[in-house]
Design an enzyme around this catalytic site. Structure first.
Site, PDB file in Angstrom:
ATOM      1  N   GLY A 117      14.850   4.823   3.325  1.00 57.67           N
ATOM      2  CA  GLY A 117      13.973   5.125   2.196  1.00 57.67           C
ATOM      3  C   GLY A 117      12.586   4.576   2.451  1.00 57.67           C
ATOM      4  O   GLY A 117      12.147   4.462   3.594  1.00 57.67           O
ATOM      5  N   GLU A 118      11.873   4.272   1.375  1.00 55.98           N
ATOM      6  CA  GLU A 118      10.512   3.715   1.436  1.00 55.98           C
ATOM      7  C   GLU A 118       9.488   4.705   1.967  1.00 55.98           C
ATOM      8  O   GLU A 118       8.319   4.364   2.095  1.00 55.98           O
ATOM      9  CB  GLU A 118      10.435   2.461   2.324  1.00 55.98           C
ATOM     10  CG  GLU A 118      11.369   1.342   1.995  1.00 55.98           C
ATOM     11  CD  GLU A 118      11.250   0.188   2.992  1.00 55.98           C
ATOM     12  OE1 GLU A 118      10.387   0.244   3.901  1.00 55.98           O
ATOM     13  OE2 GLU A 118      12.010  -0.780   2.857  1.00 55.98           O
ATOM     14  N   GLY A 119       9.894   5.908   2.340  1.00 63.51           N
ATOM     15  CA  GLY A 119       8.996   6.823   3.035  1.00 63.51           C
ATOM     16  C   GLY A 119       8.976   6.583   4.533  1.00 63.51           C
ATOM     17  O   GLY A 119       8.163   7.187   5.252  1.00 63.51           O
ATOM     18  N   ILE A 127       4.459   4.379  -2.661  1.00 64.69           N
ATOM     19  CA  ILE A 127       5.841   3.993  -2.925  1.00 64.69           C
ATOM     20  C   ILE A 127       5.998   3.788  -4.424  1.00 64.69           C
ATOM     21  O   ILE A 127       5.250   3.022  -5.041  1.00 64.69           O
ATOM     22  CB  ILE A 127       6.211   2.675  -2.207  1.00 64.69           C
ATOM     23  CG1 ILE A 127       5.816   2.732  -0.735  1.00 64.69           C
ATOM     24  CG2 ILE A 127       7.706   2.380  -2.375  1.00 64.69           C
ATOM     25  CD1 ILE A 127       6.458   3.826   0.036  1.00 64.69           C
TER      26      ILE A 127
END
Length: 358
Positions: A317-319, A65
């Site tokens: 988000g954040e992966g 991240i």
């Protein structure tokens, strides 16, 4: 421009067509009608080519991240204050964020790279401090990053890819954290795709209709300032953010080192767009995890000729969207590697039946 990572100037790795062909042949003799596992079959074949072996594997998985704050928040484009970026870095480290939960669930390694935040971040386990500046400049009035800053961010991303390669990782997921980054990503996408803000700007962290309209006007100002006919790196410096540039560097770094990248949502896809515009062969190393609920994502996916695996209405988000797709990739490889062939199982296949009928 200052010195760039090697992944930006050297030839990228290319998929192994022979391994992919061998995997495709294997799919034809497994105990099932050809094509009956749909995209799972194609995923296994594709990963065989990317990994250069007939029997591909997904693990180990690395999640990185990248976090950074955006000066454009001066314009009031986010529903959340900028202090949240630093607070979320601490939340990642303590294991309370969605991506932290998914990393534990998947058994994936997780690291966080802090590139610069307005709020103070203490020394935390699992967080790398690679500080460029506390915040980018306000992209509505000036370039978001200097040449030196964008190169530092690209280098941080490339270094993350190198760490993943050194750890023997077979799959890389990049994630983002930065209040205001959907404004930056929308501006970048508008510039690269020559599309108006009204088609790409969305709610981000939860703006209402009036907030989206204001955000779109801010992006218009940024695009008018930026002008046109600039290359991907200059556009990235003008309209991007530290974490978007680092993601771009990580994507190119993985493609340079032969590591497949599972692409998350809107922010990471915009970074992928920059990477592909800079190095078109990077596209071969990208697998697109999901269709984000952020409005601009569809246009970016279309520009990348991407077919995402999932559509769950996610926009965190954040992966996180990419992490949710990992079990699909694992299933594709397990089925490909573990199923018996018709000959092994003593099962009559279609060709044998046709042979008797003839």
């Amino acid at each position: 421009m200052p010195s760039l990572p090697p992944s930006w100037s050297h030839q990228l790795c290319k998929p192994d067509s022979q391994a992919a062909s061998q995997a495709a042949e294997r799919q034809q003799v497994l105990t099932k009608p050809p094509g009956s596992l749909g995209q799972l079959e194609q995923l296994a074949i594709r990963f065989a080519g990317l990994q250069g072996m007939e029997h591909p594997a997904i693990d180990p998985v690395r999640i990185t991240i990248f976090a950074g704050d955006h000066g454009v928040c001066e314009e009031g484009v986010s529903a959340f204050p900028q202090e949240v970026t630093a607070q979320m870095i601490a939340n990642f480290a303590s294991g309370g964020a969605a991506i932290s939960v998914m990393a534990r669930y998947l058994g994936a390694s997780l690291e966080v790279v802090n590139l610069g935040t307005v709020g103070e971040v203490s020394v935390l386990a699992g967080v790398r401090d690679e500080l460029i500046a506390p915040v980018t400049a306000n992209l509505a009035v000036t370039d978001a990053m200097t040449e030196a800053q964008v190169c530092s961010a690209l280098t941080s991303g490339d270094a993350a890819a190198e760490r993943a390669a050194s750890a023997g990782c077979r799959l890389f997921i990049g994630g983002d954290m930065g209040i205001g980054n959907t404004t930056s990503a929308a501006a970048l996408a508008c510039a690269l795709l020559n599309l108006p803000p009204e088609t790409l700007v969305g709610p981000g962290t939860g703006l209402d209709a009036a907030g989206i309209s204001h955000k779109s006007a801010v992006v218009s100002r940024a695009l008018n300032r930026h002008g046109s006919n600039t290359g991907p790196l200059a556009t990235l410096a003008s309209l991007g953010g530290f974490e978007i540039a680092a993601l771009t560097g990580a994507i190119l770094g993985c493609a340079y080192r032969g590591i497949p990248v599972l692409v998350d949502g809107f922010i990471v896809s915009v970074a992928a767009l920059v990477a592909v515009r800079q190095q078109p062969d990077a596209w071969h190393w990208l697998v697109f995890a999901h269709q984000s609920a952020e409005p601009g994502h569809q246009a970016v996916l279309q520009a990348l000729d991407a077919k995402p695996l999932l559509d769950l209405g996610m926009r965190l988000g954040e992966g996180s969207g990419a992490a949710v797709a990992v079990p699909l990739l694992r299933a594709a490889c397990e089925l490909h590697n573990g199923m018996a062939s018709f000959a092994d199982a003593g099962v009559t296949d279609k060709d044998q039946t046709e042979g008797r009928e003839s």
